[in-house]
Write a protein that holds these residues in place. Sequence first.
Motif, PDB file in Angstrom:
ATOM      1  N   THR A  63       0.989  -1.125  -0.050  1.00  0.00           N
ATOM      2  CA  THR A  63       0.161  -0.050   0.108  1.00  0.00           C
ATOM      3  C   THR A  63       1.059   1.273   0.067  1.00  0.00           C
ATOM      4  N   ILE A  64       0.293   2.483  -0.231  1.00  0.00           N
ATOM      5  CA  ILE A  64       1.023   3.695  -0.229  1.00  0.00           C
ATOM      6  C   ILE A  64       1.561   3.773   1.285  1.00  0.00           C
ATOM      7  N   GLU A  65       0.894   3.611   1.939  1.00  0.00           N
ATOM      8  CA  GLU A  65       0.946   3.838   3.602  1.00  0.00           C
ATOM      9  C   GLU A  65       2.222   2.799   4.093  1.00  0.00           C
ATOM     10  N   GLU A  66       2.363   1.536   3.495  1.00  0.00           N
ATOM     11  CA  GLU A  66       3.642   0.569   3.533  1.00  0.00           C
ATOM     12  C   GLU A  66       4.816   1.236   2.940  1.00  0.00           C
ATOM     13  N   LEU A  67       4.750   1.700   1.811  1.00  0.00           N
ATOM     14  CA  LEU A  67       5.811   2.231   0.985  1.00  0.00           C
ATOM     15  C   LEU A  67       6.259   3.474   1.607  1.00  0.00           C
ATOM     16  N   THR A  68       5.550   4.214   2.159  1.00  0.00           N
ATOM     17  CA  THR A  68       5.772   5.581   2.737  1.00  0.00           C
ATOM     18  C   THR A  68       6.429   5.275   4.349  1.00  0.00           C
ATOM     19  N   ARG A  69       5.926   4.254   4.861  1.00  0.00           N
ATOM     20  CA  ARG A  69       6.740   3.951   6.221  1.00  0.00           C
ATOM     21  C   ARG A  69       8.237   3.422   5.850  1.00  0.00           C
ATOM     22  N   LEU A  70       8.032   2.530   5.044  1.00  0.00           N
ATOM     23  CA  LEU A  70       9.668   1.792   4.818  1.00  0.00           C
ATOM     24  C   LEU A  70      10.496   2.900   4.280  1.00  0.00           C
ATOM     25  N   THR A  71      10.143   3.801   3.271  1.00  0.00           N
ATOM     26  CA  THR A  71      10.813   4.775   2.591  1.00  0.00           C
ATOM     27  C   THR A  71      11.390   5.823   3.642  1.00  0.00           C
ATOM     28  N   SER A  72      10.482   6.314   4.546  1.00  0.00           N
ATOM     29  CA  SER A  72      10.797   6.958   5.864  1.00  0.00           C
ATOM     30  C   SER A  72      11.876   6.368   6.464  1.00  0.00           C
TER      31      SER A  72
END
Length: 181
Positions: A63-72
């Motif tokens: 999900t966008i949220e998962e990608l955002t968290r791991l990228t952060s």
Amino acid sequence: MENLIAKAKSLNAEGVSCFAYTGSYHLPLKTFTKRIIDDVVYIEEIIGVGEIAISDHRGSQPTIEELTRLTSDARVGGILSKKAGIVNVHVGRGKNFVGPLIEVVKKSDLPIAQFLPTHMNKGKESMFDEKGNFLKLDVADVCTLFKEVKDCVIQEDIPLEEALKVITSNPANFLKVENKG
């Protein structure tokens, strides 16, 4: 992850520079310390996260949220350790293509340069048919980069010192690998 880190450390001990990513093709990520930030900060050889699959029917459909968290987490680990902290992203041929990366950037304060998208130029015919059935497995030739640099110099008349940057100093600078390239 344990074997990857051991191999990277072994190669470095033998004098061959070796760096690695923490994570895996699918989510949830397989890390060494159980946290992306800790892997990047505490394991010298780990310089980012990868290879995460997006827009690929074989991936875990993050999900966008998962990608955002791991990228952060990758970014923070990179900042704390003075490493690249990038996310290497396998971009499949799915209908969303790089859309998930664009969405992460739009919905967060993360810069697009935090991503290193790969496999974006594969031909549609290489492994699966139009119904998604497996056809064959192709493996890139080890001489591919050499051939491309050679073609740049001979066919495109690009000076050798410029053509070499594509496979030496440019990736080293992007990955924040000092004294390399």
